[in-house]
Design a protein around this motif. Structure first.
Motif, PDB file in Angstrom:
ATOM      1  N   ARG A 184       0.827  -1.222   0.000  1.00 50.99           N
ATOM      2  CA  ARG A 184       0.000   0.000   0.000  1.00 50.99           C
ATOM      3  C   ARG A 184       0.853   1.262   0.000  1.00 50.99           C
ATOM      4  NH1 ARG A 184      -5.316  -1.147   3.894  1.00 50.99           N
ATOM      5  NH2 ARG A 184      -5.512  -3.351   3.363  1.00 50.99           N
ATOM      6  N   LEU A 185       2.032   1.182   0.649  1.00 58.28           N
ATOM      7  CA  LEU A 185       2.880   2.373   0.768  1.00 58.28           C
ATOM      8  C   LEU A 185       4.018   2.362  -0.243  1.00 58.28           C
ATOM      9  CD1 LEU A 185       3.249   2.427   4.664  1.00 58.28           C
ATOM     10  CD2 LEU A 185       1.759   3.894   3.288  1.00 58.28           C
ATOM     11  N   ASP A 186       4.132   1.273  -1.009  1.00 61.98           N
ATOM     12  CA  ASP A 186       5.260   1.113  -1.932  1.00 61.98           C
ATOM     13  C   ASP A 186       6.590   1.309  -1.183  1.00 61.98           C
ATOM     14  OD1 ASP A 186       6.431   0.547  -4.349  1.00 61.98           O
ATOM     15  OD2 ASP A 186       6.500   2.646  -4.974  1.00 61.98           O
ATOM     16  N   SER A 187       6.702   0.670  -0.015  1.00 60.62           N
ATOM     17  CA  SER A 187       7.928   0.783   0.777  1.00 60.62           C
ATOM     18  C   SER A 187       8.722  -0.518   0.681  1.00 60.62           C
ATOM     19  CB  SER A 187       7.589   1.090   2.241  1.00 60.62           C
ATOM     20  OG  SER A 187       6.969  -0.028   2.838  1.00 60.62           O
ATOM     21  N   THR A 188       9.965  -0.496   1.120  1.00 57.89           N
ATOM     22  CA  THR A 188      10.796  -1.704   1.024  1.00 57.89           C
ATOM     23  C   THR A 188      10.803  -2.483   2.334  1.00 57.89           C
ATOM     24  OG1 THR A 188      12.793  -0.583   1.783  1.00 57.89           O
ATOM     25  CG2 THR A 188      12.325  -0.504  -0.578  1.00 57.89           C
ATOM     26  N   TYR A 189      10.199  -1.904   3.349  1.00 53.14           N
ATOM     27  CA  TYR A 189      10.268  -2.488   4.681  1.00 53.14           C
ATOM     28  C   TYR A 189       9.017  -2.073   5.433  1.00 53.14           C
ATOM     29  CZ  TYR A 189      11.653  -2.750   9.611  1.00 53.14           C
ATOM     30  OH  TYR A 189      11.697  -3.001  10.954  1.00 53.14           O
ATOM     31  N   ALA A 190       8.424  -2.999   6.149  1.00 51.18           N
ATOM     32  CA  ALA A 190       7.308  -2.645   7.037  1.00 51.18           C
ATOM     33  C   ALA A 190       7.305  -3.602   8.209  1.00 51.18           C
ATOM     34  CB  ALA A 190       5.974  -2.704   6.300  1.00 51.18           C
ATOM     35  N   GLN A 191       6.893  -3.092   9.346  1.00 51.86           N
ATOM     36  CA  GLN A 191       6.842  -3.925  10.541  1.00 51.86           C
ATOM     37  C   GLN A 191       5.537  -3.651  11.283  1.00 51.86           C
ATOM     38  OE1 GLN A 191       9.554  -3.392  14.082  1.00 51.86           O
ATOM     39  NE2 GLN A 191      10.254  -5.381  13.377  1.00 51.86           N
ATOM     40  N   VAL A 192       4.904  -4.729  11.728  1.00 51.63           N
ATOM     41  CA  VAL A 192       3.684  -4.629  12.528  1.00 51.63           C
ATOM     42  C   VAL A 192       3.967  -5.312  13.861  1.00 51.63           C
ATOM     43  CG1 VAL A 192       1.233  -5.186  12.685  1.00 51.63           C
ATOM     44  CG2 VAL A 192       2.249  -4.689  10.461  1.00 51.63           C
ATOM     45  N   GLU A 193       3.823  -4.564  14.937  1.00 51.44           N
ATOM     46  CA  GLU A 193       4.007  -5.124  16.271  1.00 51.44           C
ATOM     47  C   GLU A 193       2.702  -4.966  17.038  1.00 51.44           C
ATOM     48  OE1 GLU A 193       7.587  -2.227  16.692  1.00 51.44           O
ATOM     49  OE2 GLU A 193       7.729  -3.692  18.335  1.00 51.44           O
ATOM     50  N   THR A 194       2.351  -5.980  17.792  1.00 47.23           N
ATOM     51  CA  THR A 194       1.154  -5.851  18.618  1.00 47.23           C
ATOM     52  C   THR A 194       1.383  -6.586  19.935  1.00 47.23           C
ATOM     53  OG1 THR A 194      -1.222  -6.193  18.724  1.00 47.23           O
ATOM     54  CG2 THR A 194       0.039  -7.858  17.543  1.00 47.23           C
ATOM     55  N   GLN A 195       0.877  -6.003  20.994  1.00 46.91           N
ATOM     56  CA  GLN A 195       1.030  -6.577  22.338  1.00 46.91           C
ATOM     57  C   GLN A 195      -0.327  -6.544  23.014  1.00 46.91           C
ATOM     58  OE1 GLN A 195       4.345  -5.205  24.579  1.00 46.91           O
ATOM     59  NE2 GLN A 195       3.448  -5.689  26.555  1.00 46.91           N
ATOM     60  N   PHE A 196      -0.644  -7.595  23.766  1.00 44.75           N
ATOM     61  CA  PHE A 196      -1.987  -7.666  24.362  1.00 44.75           C
ATOM     62  C   PHE A 196      -1.968  -8.567  25.586  1.00 44.75           C
ATOM     63  CE2 PHE A 196      -1.422 -10.236  20.553  1.00 44.75           C
ATOM     64  CZ  PHE A 196      -1.576 -11.520  21.034  1.00 44.75           C
ATOM     65  N   PRO A 197      -2.862  -8.298  26.544  1.00 44.71           N
ATOM     66  CA  PRO A 197      -3.054  -9.238  27.648  1.00 44.71           C
ATOM     67  C   PRO A 197      -3.567 -10.562  27.078  1.00 44.71           C
ATOM     68  CG  PRO A 197      -4.214  -7.160  28.058  1.00 44.71           C
ATOM     69  CD  PRO A 197      -3.756  -7.141  26.636  1.00 44.71           C
ATOM     70  N   PHE A 198      -3.000 -11.648  27.533  1.00 46.09           N
ATOM     71  CA  PHE A 198      -3.356 -12.980  27.033  1.00 46.09           C
ATOM     72  C   PHE A 198      -3.604 -13.845  28.261  1.00 46.09           C
ATOM     73  CE2 PHE A 198      -2.297 -17.220  25.343  1.00 46.09           C
ATOM     74  CZ  PHE A 198      -3.014 -17.219  24.165  1.00 46.09           C
ATOM     75  N   PHE A 199      -4.771 -14.458  28.330  1.00 47.54           N
ATOM     76  CA  PHE A 199      -5.166 -15.181  29.541  1.00 47.54           C
ATOM     77  C   PHE A 199      -5.087 -16.687  29.326  1.00 47.54           C
ATOM     78  CE2 PHE A 199      -6.925 -11.004  29.983  1.00 47.54           C
ATOM     79  CZ  PHE A 199      -6.791 -10.733  31.329  1.00 47.54           C
ATOM     80  N   VAL A 200      -4.548 -17.365  30.329  1.00 47.05           N
ATOM     81  CA  VAL A 200      -4.507 -18.838  30.288  1.00 47.05           C
ATOM     82  C   VAL A 200      -5.220 -19.375  31.522  1.00 47.05           C
ATOM     83  CG1 VAL A 200      -2.439 -19.074  28.865  1.00 47.05           C
ATOM     84  CG2 VAL A 200      -2.192 -18.776  31.332  1.00 47.05           C
ATOM     85  N   GLU A 201      -5.948 -20.459  31.326  1.00 44.34           N
ATOM     86  CA  GLU A 201      -6.668 -21.045  32.459  1.00 44.34           C
ATOM     87  C   GLU A 201      -5.704 -21.858  33.305  1.00 44.34           C
ATOM     88  OE1 GLU A 201     -10.874 -22.498  31.998  1.00 44.34           O
ATOM     89  OE2 GLU A 201      -9.927 -24.402  32.536  1.00 44.34           O
ATOM     90  N   ARG A 202      -5.780 -21.678  34.606  1.00 49.92           N
ATOM     91  CA  ARG A 202      -4.910 -22.412  35.518  1.00 49.92           C
ATOM     92  C   ARG A 202      -5.756 -23.061  36.610  1.00 49.92           C
ATOM     93  NH1 ARG A 202      -2.116 -22.623  32.038  1.00 49.92           N
ATOM     94  NH2 ARG A 202      -0.095 -21.663  31.637  1.00 49.92           N
TER      95      ARG A 202
END
Lengths: 275, 275, 275, 275
Positions: free
Chosen positions: A87-105
């Motif tokens: 979409r940007l006609d770029s040579t490099y792109a990075q997508v980072e995402t961080q989120f609370p992630f729950f596990v049953e214990r």
């Protein structure tokens, strides 16, 4: 209406990364034990910018998040990063995402169940000819100090700590059966510590956790070495970083240890190193 | 140049508090054991605003901080609050400031010294006919769980916690010899816990602290009750709030307990209650 | 196994609040425009403790969150608080929860849609004979400075700000059609500012927002007065607090204004005042 | 008393970094315009650990901070890092410290002075045969959007932003006259933006800043390019990273741009790249 961003630039400085950060969005992510997990993610998206152009179009970054938030996975994030370069006609792109992630214990004696909050991260990077992806987790644990235990007649200081693991995938494509998942890294981290932590413990559970942790004292150094040994044996992982941080209960500062593989200064193709 | 703030307002809403926050400034504060202490304070200043005026002049709040930052104390803060009411012709003004406050601590066996970071707070409130002042501290401590110790064959979970005390002064004027100081409240807080924490501990110290804490297990409830008993006996204090928070080492959440005196719902003149 | 918490206590200090904080849990909350909303909430739960008992049983607080997280609403939170008083045999219990809350927004010219992150809060308090509930929101907005606009030949400084509203419900029971919802408070807050903010704006939208905001300059004082006028007219609200905070673009500190109704020092039954 | 840390380790994992973080200490740092500046620093210290040893001795890290805090500078930090390698017999050690750093600013028309809070960072890294040092700053600024200004009939959205610069020194030794100082980097950053920000502005100053910023609109891309041009011309700097972040006033997320020199993927000796 003028497209100011498209004005030419003459300063001769190509930019490594232009983008948006701290965009929070509701997302749905793949999870092993509860099918899909609804959570809230923090996004950072960047692309490079050639030296000849004044600016990038940041609304396209937001549009991308809006389109992909409903079904987040390593595969989807990789497509997002590739999509962004196109979409940007770029040579490099990075997508980072961080989120609370729950596990049953389940509590170790009574079996009472509750959901433990960890943090998970996904990062996908697209270049002209390759993509790569990193899965990361931060996991709360408890650690008993081996030194305090050994030198004292009774007791031992212990504390909450966190183990953070970031693992680069050997193959981005192979995201089917057997793919590495955040759940696995969380369990790996828990096995490195004196004991997992649990939101819900009844008294018989508290007794069990107290003694199990006392029987298994670890320094931050031990936690990262335990983790590194396990990560080295997993062929799905081409590079990793593991860090353990202790909220020392007898101090007002943190103790931590970290190891990366390949080592930060190691000679490599460049593709194997974590950022 | 028009004074837009002085325009009349017709909405009929007097404002309780208008001001600035998160103004950080280098300050010098009175300290017992090291003469004066240079630190960095975060300021919040507010005044009320009558319903007839559109806005207040916020540059005067900044000016006030600039003038007083060089010599901060309860007495100075009280003058600041009174000064603010006069400069703004308001009926109410409050100056709050919070800053890292360091106390020297000697390790219990080797005597090795280091500086422990606590947080201190000063708040002064001026009304037409009275002023009052509150001193507050937040102090890191360690606590061993009495339940975990009692029900386990060995070991006991313990963790870093914080005790926060806010104490309203009986008399703002009497700021001479014998005046209440942040140092005293910090020591009071440390005596409520299983053990103080220290930045610097050698192995003989670590052994001492481990066993001393194990010998003195406390819940968050115990820590606030221990503190409340001591605060009730201090005639320099007309009202207080004490809260203990534990970074539970076997959980990923906090345990806490709090008590205020006089009780929040108690019938009182209003002057005795903490905000 | 001994129940250490049930040991008698002789210090004579009843505690106002004992409980847990920073417990994060995935929740499902009622939302107007998207049915139910899945998000991640931060819980604080407290109850009082008589002077005769050593400690409370914190695992019951976690258990309660686990049971109720699947369907969160004002009515559910009220039941949680009542349930907590019964399980602990206490005279007072409070459940507070805060979570990111997303509202769909269409860009003003192109109509491009995206989800705006606000913060929402629900608080329920149960006493022997009554319960009450408070709904709160924090809403990002943009504000143009009226002073800067009036005294300059062109331009005007503007910035991102936040409007926080907490509204006590007149009747906890009447949670049916016409009940107050977080969505409404968010829209009310947006109408108080120079302009709402949007995650996604194309250039025609950016032009519209720039000029609309410039046409409608407001101080923090104006934003809270605009909001207070609207809140005073809503019979579903028995008390409120509204605060506006500006991340001043020409300074490195914040400007803010706040008003409560009834006024903090007003003579009242006690039930009408916000904490 | 056993030295548990000195036990042998057989897992075969050498650690990149073991140490302490979030140790806060009062420090005195060199500053141009006010002689020495007293502030509060946050320290992170690390050293590597060979695969044959179980743990490191963290009290030595704290001891080092206690010894050096009274006179902090690039030269002192470099000695600290070298000292740490010697005390621990390690091949690598790094000392990082970050602190609020205040610069005096005069309002542009009235000349009213106040102190502006920036953040400064110093990092020194010692290896067997070399040391290097990095000076960093984060500086609040204001930026007017060139696109918003160009496409609107009047007004332009603007906001607070931050410019962060980290500069590796060409020569650690030459820390005498003409050495690079945090003050210089702060002024460099301020010149990249639409306008500096000031704690204290009277109305004639506010008018001046409003119009000066409107006359000089910049994107985040412009700010980093302006800065990069200036940094490239400074022979005291062997490598740098500059990043600009805008708290967009029409959005609820950030815009940012970043450039490093030499480029992150560039072929280099390794010594020239920032971590």
């Amino acid at each position: 209406m003028e497209d100011v961003q498209n004005r030419p630039d003459t300063r001769g400085i190509a930019l490594d990364a232009v983008g948006i950060s701290q965009l929070r969005y509701p997302v749905s992510v793949a999870a092993r034990d509860r099918g899909k997990q609804e959570t809230v993610a923090d996004f950072t998206l960047t692309a490079d910018l050639p030296d000849t152009v004044k600016g990038t179009h940041l609304s396209r970054f937001v549009q991308l998040v809006h389109e992909y938030a409903g079904d987040l996975s390593v595969a989807a994030l990789t497509r997002m990063a590739q999509d962004l370069t196109e979409r940007l006609d770029s040579t490099y792109a990075q997508v980072e995402t961080q989120f609370p992630f729950f596990v049953e214990r389940a509590a170790p004696v009574t079996g009472a169940t509750s959901l433990l909050e960890c943090q998970a991260r996904l990062t996908a990077t697209a270049r002209r000819t390759c993509v790569d992806a990193v899965i990361g987790v931060s996991v709360p644990v408890t650690s008993v100090c081996p030194c305090s235990k050994a030198i004292s007649d009774y007791g031992a200081h212990n504390q909450r700590g966190r183990i953070a693991i970031d693992a680069r995938l050997s193959s981005v494509e192979e995201q089917s059966a057997g793919a590495l998942r955040a759940d696995e890294l969380i369990e790996l981290a828990e096995r490195c510590a004196s004991s997992p932590v649990y939101p819900l413990l009844k008294r018989p559970d508290e007794r069990f956790v107290t003694m199990a942790a006392h029987d298994n004292p670890v320094f931050v150094e031990d936690m990262v070495r335990n983790g590194a040994r396990a990560l080295l044996e997993d062929s799905r992982i081409s590079a990793f970083r593991i860090q353990a941080t202790n909220d020392e209960s007898i101090h007002n500062h943190m103790a931590f240890a970290r190891v990366e593989w390949p080592r930060p200064g190691a000679v490599s193709s460049g593709a194997g190193e974590l950022q």
